[in-house]
Design an enzyme around this catalytic site. Structure first.
Site, PDB file in Angstrom:
ATOM      1  N   LYS A 181     -36.777   3.174  33.042  1.00 47.66           N
ATOM      2  CA  LYS A 181     -36.703   3.875  33.094  1.00 47.66           C
ATOM      3  C   LYS A 181     -36.279   4.800  32.010  1.00 47.66           C
ATOM      4  O   LYS A 181     -36.058   4.470  30.383  1.00 47.66           O
ATOM      5  CB  LYS A 181     -34.736   2.993  33.293  1.00 47.66           C
ATOM      6  CG  LYS A 181     -33.043   3.539  33.001  1.00 47.66           C
ATOM      7  CD  LYS A 181     -32.145   3.436  32.771  1.00 47.66           C
ATOM      8  CE  LYS A 181     -30.971   3.346  32.494  1.00 47.66           C
ATOM      9  NZ  LYS A 181     -30.329   2.581  32.447  1.00 47.66           N
ATOM     10  N   LYS A 240     -37.087   5.211  37.352  1.00 47.85           N
ATOM     11  CA  LYS A 240     -36.034   5.891  37.017  1.00 47.85           C
ATOM     12  C   LYS A 240     -36.046   7.216  36.244  1.00 47.85           C
ATOM     13  O   LYS A 240     -35.740   6.665  34.531  1.00 47.85           O
ATOM     14  CB  LYS A 240     -34.959   4.947  36.244  1.00 47.85           C
ATOM     15  CG  LYS A 240     -33.448   5.762  37.075  1.00 47.85           C
ATOM     16  CD  LYS A 240     -32.026   4.907  36.777  1.00 47.85           C
ATOM     17  CE  LYS A 240     -30.573   5.622  36.157  1.00 47.85           C
ATOM     18  NZ  LYS A 240     -30.032   4.976  35.946  1.00 47.85           N
TER      19      LYS A 240
END
Length: 292
Positions: free
Chosen positions: A162, A215
């Site tokens: 992420k 992400k």
């Protein structure tokens, strides 16, 4: 997987700028939304639960438990509910961690809080947990805690790679989770650093994650295949709020056709190897004839 925002303080649904037919809902409206989504073959949801009051020490999770248990009581195994595990919507400062008196991250206290949240959610009936905080050792700590309470079959879908991205704006508005000071670059990944991103996912796999994730999804396509090759686990992509809003807002200005552009974005993530996709348009999948 369709994200779903459920807030304790709302009496009516709240619009989320840029995210089309996504809203922040109360429990009653969330149940109605799920009923409609099921008609469109959308049965996988990622819950973001937003309490009315914030705290930095003792978190009241009664609303969270109520939301999960009421949904599962009605829909049982007809839905699969993931829950985001993080502190950003719970804390007054909006960060994903707890701080000590010197204002540095207290990793041990943070992991304890995250683990407690995970166990509480599973007690309430959640099907899987998705830690998004990016703290060191969170996957291992959550796995240990779940196993301790005989929840060893509860899957962990880790936000394993992420990045500290510029594309989270609409989400932070919806989840009421924007930091009140600083930023999250101290614990989220530098989007320039590919090696750290690969190491982060590999570490989550070693700590007991069942599914891994990149992400933002469309800006991390190059990582999906190498993560899968290095870990052997299922790897998915989270098409984040800013990515989805770009498509939605462009369509509102007649710059593209929403469904066509969205359909293309899904196939690009699938082409890159994504085995599951979290997207704010998941409820459109039947309409588009798309499946992962």
């Amino acid at each position: 997987i369709q994200p779903l925002f459920i807030s304790e303080k709302l009496t009516d649904k709240k619009n989320i700028p840029g995210l089309g037919d996504n809203y922040v809902l109360n429990i009653k409206d969330a149940i109605i939304q799920i009923e409609n989504d099921l008609k469109n073959n959308c049965r996988n949801f990622l819950l973001f639960l937003i309490p009315e009051k914030k705290n930095d020490l003792d978190f009241d999770l009664s609303f969270h438990s109520k939301a999960i248990s009421e949904i599962k009581k009605i829909y049982k195994d007809n839905v699969f509910l993931w829950a985001d595990i993080c502190l950003c919507s719970l804390t007054t400062h909006g960060h994903c961690c707890l701080f000590d008196e010197k204002h540095t991250i207290n990793n041990e206290a943070t992991l304890a809080a995250l683990s407690k949240i995970a166990v509480t959610y599973v007690d309430a009936g959640i099907d899987g947990v998705a830690p998004s905080d990016m703290m060191d050792g969170r996957t291992n700590k959550i796995r240990e805690s779940l196993d301790k309470y005989n929840y060893d079959l509860t899957p962990i879908m880790s936000y394993s790679s992420k990045f500290a991205s510029n594309f989270y704006g609409p989400f932070r508005d919806a989840a009421n989770s924007a930091p009140t000071f600083g930023n999250r670059k101290n614990y989220q990944l530098d989007y320039r650093n590919r090696n750290d991103a690969l190491r982060a996912s590999k570490r989550c796999a070693e700590e007991g994650a069942d599914l891994l994730m990149v992400k933002p999804g469309l800006y991390s396509l190059d990582l999906i295949k190498p993560i899968k090759d290095q870990t052997g686990l299922m790897v998915g992509a989270y098409q984040v709020s800013g990515e989805y809003a770009g498509i939605t807002l462009a369509s509102e200005n007649n710059l593209l056709k929403l469904n066509d552009a969205f359909h293309e974005s899904l196939h690009v993530m699938k082409r890159a190897g994504a085995q599951f996709i979290i997207t704010y348009g998941a409820r459109k999948s039947k309409e588009l004839g798309f499946s992962v």
